[in-house]
Motif scaffolding. Sequence first.
Motif, PDB file in Angstrom:
ATOM      1  N   MET A  60       1.082  -1.123   0.016  1.00  0.00           N
ATOM      2  CA  MET A  60      -0.041  -0.007  -0.027  1.00  0.00           C
ATOM      3  C   MET A  60       0.872   1.206   0.037  1.00  0.00           C
ATOM      4  N   SER A  61       0.834   2.099  -1.060  1.00  0.00           N
ATOM      5  CA  SER A  61       1.547   3.273  -1.290  1.00  0.00           C
ATOM      6  C   SER A  61       0.978   4.459  -0.740  1.00  0.00           C
ATOM      7  N   ARG A  62      -0.306   4.436  -0.336  1.00  0.00           N
ATOM      8  CA  ARG A  62      -0.829   5.630   0.218  1.00  0.00           C
ATOM      9  C   ARG A  62      -0.622   5.999   1.618  1.00  0.00           C
ATOM     10  N   HIS A  63      -0.636   7.233   2.004  1.00  0.00           N
ATOM     11  CA  HIS A  63      -0.336   7.631   3.322  1.00  0.00           C
ATOM     12  C   HIS A  63      -1.871   7.728   4.112  1.00  0.00           C
ATOM     13  N   ILE A  64      -1.832   7.431   5.282  1.00  0.00           N
ATOM     14  CA  ILE A  64      -3.022   7.640   6.143  1.00  0.00           C
ATOM     15  C   ILE A  64      -3.593   8.972   6.177  1.00  0.00           C
ATOM     16  N   ALA A  65      -2.816  10.199   5.943  1.00  0.00           N
ATOM     17  CA  ALA A  65      -3.449  11.568   5.889  1.00  0.00           C
ATOM     18  C   ALA A  65      -4.104  11.691   4.786  1.00  0.00           C
ATOM     19  N   THR A  66      -3.781  11.009   3.611  1.00  0.00           N
ATOM     20  CA  THR A  66      -4.739  11.200   2.390  1.00  0.00           C
ATOM     21  C   THR A  66      -6.063  10.711   2.594  1.00  0.00           C
ATOM     22  N   PHE A  67      -6.388   9.868   3.574  1.00  0.00           N
ATOM     23  CA  PHE A  67      -7.535   9.289   3.790  1.00  0.00           C
ATOM     24  C   PHE A  67      -8.644  10.456   4.431  1.00  0.00           C
ATOM     25  N   VAL A  68      -7.990  11.319   5.186  1.00  0.00           N
ATOM     26  CA  VAL A  68      -8.832  12.038   5.911  1.00  0.00           C
ATOM     27  C   VAL A  68      -9.167  13.421   5.089  1.00  0.00           C
ATOM     28  N   GLN A  69     -10.477  13.558   4.948  1.00  0.00           N
ATOM     29  CA  GLN A  69     -10.775  14.642   3.949  1.00  0.00           C
ATOM     30  C   GLN A  69     -10.836  16.109   4.727  1.00  0.00           C
ATOM     31  N   ILE A  70      -9.884  16.698   4.848  1.00  0.00           N
ATOM     32  CA  ILE A  70      -9.892  18.067   5.545  1.00  0.00           C
ATOM     33  C   ILE A  70      -9.901  19.076   4.820  1.00  0.00           C
ATOM     34  N   SER A  71     -10.728  19.946   4.685  1.00  0.00           N
ATOM     35  CA  SER A  71     -10.659  21.024   3.539  1.00  0.00           C
ATOM     36  C   SER A  71      -9.641  22.097   3.964  1.00  0.00           C
ATOM     37  N   GLN A  72      -9.344  22.950   3.134  1.00  0.00           N
ATOM     38  CA  GLN A  72      -8.301  23.846   3.435  1.00  0.00           C
ATOM     39  C   GLN A  72      -8.632  25.230   4.259  1.00  0.00           C
ATOM     40  N   LEU A  73     -10.093  25.400   4.242  1.00  0.00           N
ATOM     41  CA  LEU A  73     -10.597  26.347   5.091  1.00  0.00           C
ATOM     42  C   LEU A  73     -10.456  25.934   6.527  1.00  0.00           C
ATOM     43  N   ALA A  74     -10.989  24.801   6.733  1.00  0.00           N
ATOM     44  CA  ALA A  74     -11.157  23.989   8.005  1.00  0.00           C
ATOM     45  C   ALA A  74      -9.893  23.893   8.522  1.00  0.00           C
ATOM     46  N   LEU A  75      -8.787  23.688   7.819  1.00  0.00           N
ATOM     47  CA  LEU A  75      -7.205  23.585   8.332  1.00  0.00           C
ATOM     48  C   LEU A  75      -6.894  24.973   8.848  1.00  0.00           C
ATOM     49  N   ARG A  76      -7.136  25.926   7.751  1.00  0.00           N
ATOM     50  CA  ARG A  76      -6.739  27.326   8.311  1.00  0.00           C
ATOM     51  C   ARG A  76      -7.597  27.726   9.755  1.00  0.00           C
ATOM     52  N   GLN A  77      -8.592  27.529   9.749  1.00  0.00           N
ATOM     53  CA  GLN A  77      -9.483  27.978  10.745  1.00  0.00           C
ATOM     54  C   GLN A  77      -8.917  27.213  12.257  1.00  0.00           C
ATOM     55  N   GLY A  78      -8.511  26.012  12.043  1.00  0.00           N
ATOM     56  CA  GLY A  78      -8.005  25.466  13.090  1.00  0.00           C
ATOM     57  C   GLY A  78      -6.793  25.878  13.634  1.00  0.00           C
ATOM     58  N   LEU A  79      -5.737  26.067  12.608  1.00  0.00           N
ATOM     59  CA  LEU A  79      -4.569  26.662  13.060  1.00  0.00           C
ATOM     60  C   LEU A  79      -4.744  28.030  13.515  1.00  0.00           C
ATOM     61  N   PHE A  80      -5.667  28.747  13.012  1.00  0.00           N
ATOM     62  CA  PHE A  80      -5.877  30.049  13.476  1.00  0.00           C
ATOM     63  C   PHE A  80      -6.316  30.055  15.002  1.00  0.00           C
ATOM     64  N   PHE A  81      -7.268  29.198  15.290  1.00  0.00           N
ATOM     65  CA  PHE A  81      -7.630  28.882  16.581  1.00  0.00           C
ATOM     66  C   PHE A  81      -6.704  28.657  17.543  1.00  0.00           C
ATOM     67  N   SER A  82      -5.783  27.780  16.938  1.00  0.00           N
ATOM     68  CA  SER A  82      -4.765  27.224  17.862  1.00  0.00           C
ATOM     69  C   SER A  82      -3.792  28.250  18.328  1.00  0.00           C
ATOM     70  N   LEU A  83      -3.437  29.201  17.007  1.00  0.00           N
ATOM     71  CA  LEU A  83      -2.494  30.416  17.498  1.00  0.00           C
ATOM     72  C   LEU A  83      -3.279  31.324  18.521  1.00  0.00           C
ATOM     73  N   ALA A  84      -4.366  31.614  18.328  1.00  0.00           N
ATOM     74  CA  ALA A  84      -5.242  32.494  19.280  1.00  0.00           C
ATOM     75  C   ALA A  84      -5.364  31.744  20.719  1.00  0.00           C
ATOM     76  N   LEU A  85      -5.324  30.552  20.913  1.00  0.00           N
ATOM     77  CA  LEU A  85      -5.520  30.078  22.161  1.00  0.00           C
ATOM     78  C   LEU A  85      -3.950  29.959  22.837  1.00  0.00           C
ATOM     79  N   LEU A  86      -2.908  29.746  22.228  1.00  0.00           N
ATOM     80  CA  LEU A  86      -1.744  29.876  22.458  1.00  0.00           C
ATOM     81  C   LEU A  86      -1.077  31.267  23.011  1.00  0.00           C
ATOM     82  N   LEU A  87      -1.605  32.146  22.203  1.00  0.00           N
ATOM     83  CA  LEU A  87      -1.437  33.727  22.477  1.00  0.00           C
ATOM     84  C   LEU A  87      -2.090  33.817  23.821  1.00  0.00           C
ATOM     85  N   THR A  88      -3.549  33.530  23.887  1.00  0.00           N
ATOM     86  CA  THR A  88      -4.298  33.950  25.177  1.00  0.00           C
ATOM     87  C   THR A  88      -3.615  33.361  26.173  1.00  0.00           C
TER      88      THR A  88
END
Length: 90
Positions: A1-29
């Motif tokens: 099997m040549s596929r990675h596990i990360a390719t099975f998870v369908q995460i949109s680019q918008l959701a990834l950006r929102q998650g990273l922004f939330f993590s950054l805001a939480l860290l700064l707080t």
Amino acid sequence: MSRHIATFVQISQLALRQGLFFSLALLLTLVAGQLHHTWQVAHDARAVPTRSVLVVKVPVPTASVLMQTRPMATTTVTIEAPVPRERWVF
């Protein structure tokens, strides 16, 4: 099997950006809260604590004072206690 596990998870680019922004805001707080707490503890340590003063003056008992029906006692009480500051506990 040549596929990675990360390719099975369908995460949109918008959701990834929102998650990273939330993590950054939480860290700064959390960092800002820790800095504020450290500053507040250092500020409280530098403050001179106000001491309560209790002075009681009682005359020296002598024979004439002991013979009186009501002994006279003078009590002077001066209490200067700092008002406790409201603290938030989570």
